[in-house]
Design a protein around this motif. Sequence first.
Motif, mmCIF file in Angstrom:
data_model
loop_
_atom_site.group_PDB
_atom_site.id
_atom_site.type_symbol
_atom_site.label_atom_id
_atom_site.label_comp_id
_atom_site.label_asym_id
_atom_site.label_seq_id
_atom_site.Cartn_x
_atom_site.Cartn_y
_atom_site.Cartn_z
ATOM 1 N N GLU A 182 -46.269 -23.195 34.281
ATOM 2 C CA GLU A 182 -46.964 -23.571 33.316
ATOM 3 C C GLU A 182 -46.253 -23.954 32.096
ATOM 4 O OE1 GLU A 182 -49.144 -19.893 32.239
ATOM 5 O OE2 GLU A 182 -50.838 -20.525 33.678
ATOM 6 N N GLN A 183 -45.003 -23.478 31.718
ATOM 7 C CA GLN A 183 -44.300 -23.782 30.784
ATOM 8 C C GLN A 183 -43.667 -25.168 31.108
ATOM 9 O OE1 GLN A 183 -43.002 -21.719 28.024
ATOM 10 N NE2 GLN A 183 -44.771 -20.628 28.618
ATOM 11 N N LEU A 184 -43.141 -25.695 32.136
ATOM 12 C CA LEU A 184 -42.534 -26.675 32.426
ATOM 13 C C LEU A 184 -43.732 -28.191 32.454
ATOM 14 C CD1 LEU A 184 -39.972 -26.004 35.233
ATOM 15 C CD2 LEU A 184 -39.501 -26.187 33.130
ATOM 16 N N GLN A 188 -43.678 -31.038 29.925
ATOM 17 C CA GLN A 188 -43.782 -32.709 30.650
ATOM 18 C C GLN A 188 -45.245 -33.452 30.215
ATOM 19 O OE1 GLN A 188 -41.409 -34.045 32.448
ATOM 20 N NE2 GLN A 188 -42.756 -35.875 32.530
ATOM 21 N N LEU A 189 -46.287 -32.492 29.962
ATOM 22 C CA LEU A 189 -47.351 -33.110 29.255
ATOM 23 C C LEU A 189 -47.162 -33.738 28.034
ATOM 24 C CD1 LEU A 189 -50.124 -31.291 30.857
ATOM 25 C CD2 LEU A 189 -49.674 -33.371 31.326
ATOM 26 N N VAL A 190 -46.394 -32.820 27.142
ATOM 27 C CA VAL A 190 -46.289 -33.116 25.706
ATOM 28 C C VAL A 190 -45.351 -34.453 25.588
ATOM 29 C CG1 VAL A 190 -45.055 -32.670 23.732
ATOM 30 C CG2 VAL A 190 -46.523 -31.053 24.691
ATOM 31 N N VAL A 259 -47.158 -27.101 18.592
ATOM 32 C CA VAL A 259 -46.974 -25.979 19.535
ATOM 33 C C VAL A 259 -48.191 -26.128 20.453
ATOM 34 C CG1 VAL A 259 -47.174 -23.538 19.290
ATOM 35 C CG2 VAL A 259 -46.039 -24.458 17.803
ATOM 36 N N VAL A 260 -47.594 -25.541 21.620
ATOM 37 C CA VAL A 260 -48.227 -25.680 23.052
ATOM 38 C C VAL A 260 -48.605 -24.160 23.244
ATOM 39 C CG1 VAL A 260 -49.056 -26.265 25.295
ATOM 40 C CG2 VAL A 260 -47.930 -27.767 23.585
ATOM 41 N N THR A 261 -49.950 -23.654 23.489
ATOM 42 C CA THR A 261 -50.100 -22.242 23.898
ATOM 43 C C THR A 261 -50.553 -22.373 25.298
ATOM 44 O OG1 THR A 261 -51.484 -20.348 23.837
ATOM 45 C CG2 THR A 261 -52.239 -22.265 22.609
ATOM 46 N N THR A 262 -49.910 -21.779 26.275
ATOM 47 C CA THR A 262 -50.321 -21.941 27.851
ATOM 48 C C THR A 262 -51.425 -20.726 27.882
ATOM 49 O OG1 THR A 262 -48.530 -20.331 28.452
ATOM 50 C CG2 THR A 262 -48.056 -22.713 28.418
ATOM 51 N N LYS A 287 -56.593 -25.337 32.304
ATOM 52 C CA LYS A 287 -56.354 -24.758 33.803
ATOM 53 C C LYS A 287 -56.307 -26.017 34.518
ATOM 54 C CE LYS A 287 -58.859 -20.388 33.606
ATOM 55 N NZ LYS A 287 -59.985 -19.599 34.017
ATOM 56 N N ASP A 288 -56.913 -27.349 34.296
ATOM 57 C CA ASP A 288 -56.554 -28.348 34.913
ATOM 58 C C ASP A 288 -55.393 -29.223 34.323
ATOM 59 O OD1 ASP A 288 -57.785 -29.155 32.484
ATOM 60 O OD2 ASP A 288 -59.260 -30.331 33.394
ATOM 61 N N ASP A 289 -54.253 -28.748 33.883
ATOM 62 C CA ASP A 289 -53.238 -29.301 33.372
ATOM 63 C C ASP A 289 -53.421 -30.473 32.394
ATOM 64 O OD1 ASP A 289 -51.778 -27.322 34.801
ATOM 65 O OD2 ASP A 289 -51.505 -28.608 36.499
ATOM 66 N N THR A 290 -54.310 -30.204 31.616
ATOM 67 C CA THR A 290 -54.251 -31.210 30.336
ATOM 68 C C THR A 290 -53.934 -30.645 29.030
ATOM 69 O OG1 THR A 290 -56.706 -30.759 30.178
ATOM 70 C CG2 THR A 290 -55.975 -32.551 31.762
ATOM 71 N N LEU A 291 -53.807 -31.247 27.969
ATOM 72 C CA LEU A 291 -53.699 -30.817 26.627
ATOM 73 C C LEU A 291 -54.730 -30.880 25.829
ATOM 74 C CD1 LEU A 291 -49.893 -31.847 25.859
ATOM 75 C CD2 LEU A 291 -50.776 -29.720 26.840
#
Length: 320
Positions: A182-184, A188-190, A259-262, A287-291
């Motif tokens: 999740e962290q990686l 990558q998305l950012v 800041v991104v909170t997973t 959960k679907d790997d979007t921001l």
Amino acid sequence: MTDLWEDSLDGIYPSVDIETGEVTYPEAKARLDERDGSAFEVLETLAEQDRLHREFQEKQYICPHCETKGMQYTSACPSCSSPETIRTERYRHAECGFEGIHNQFVDDDGVVCPECETVLESHDYLKSEAANFCQNCDTVFETAEHRLLCRDCRLISQPTRATEHILYQYHLTDQGAKWIEEQLTARQLVAETLQNRTLRTEIDTTVTNGSGEEVPVHVFGQDELLNNHVVAAVYERPDEGDITNLLAIALDVDAQAIVVTTSGTVVGEDIDQLITNDQMTILQLTKDDTLQREYEIISDPTTRNSIVARIANIFEPQTG
């Protein structure tokens, strides 16, 4: 954690200095920043969070007198407490009942009982059993005492007086693997979001703060032509301290902070006061790997109620 997840590292193992007894975790220390604290504290924290599994490797004893680590085991004489003991054989001459060790039955004439002076053909004519011999007080005894010897002050101590320190090896757990993924993914998305807005990005890099120190950041994006900079940090559940630290770095490098909170939550009662201007953006990894710019504020990390939702439009960094 990344190296464990990618299998380029099969575990984190303790290393004990033979001369000093100092315990280090070189694989962890080489991957940590000075600001992270000691490698052992970091590893224990991750183990408490169930991100690392710890497995017993060995036990270390600390001297009760000088606190030197890595006391050595030794046997000792029960009579004089000297460690000058050796395992040997105790011989008994059945005719006179004398008992002694091998050398006591040997003289210039061969094998001779020192008590009755009977000459024997060999030690085979004597009854024998395992024993211990103290070279300090010449005592022969059946069982030696257990003792610990300090390599520094040379104190000989009973094991119960020394401080015990268990050394563990650490391996990635399933929960730890999920966490690092999740962290990686979030980093990558950012980076991809910033790249889509024409910023040149770096993941896991450093920037120079106001004191001239190189400080690590998860993502750094910049467009020097338009003087546009962004620093981003990814946390499972960021708190006020995390946000304050990132804001300070952003101020030093004249950047916008993300800041991104997973987990989708932020901890703190004063979050609103910290993000009153456009310098800070908080995003959630879905959960679907979007921001998305939706998250929850909680006052206590152990409390799942008393939640305040924050919903806004997706982040669009300034371009001028």
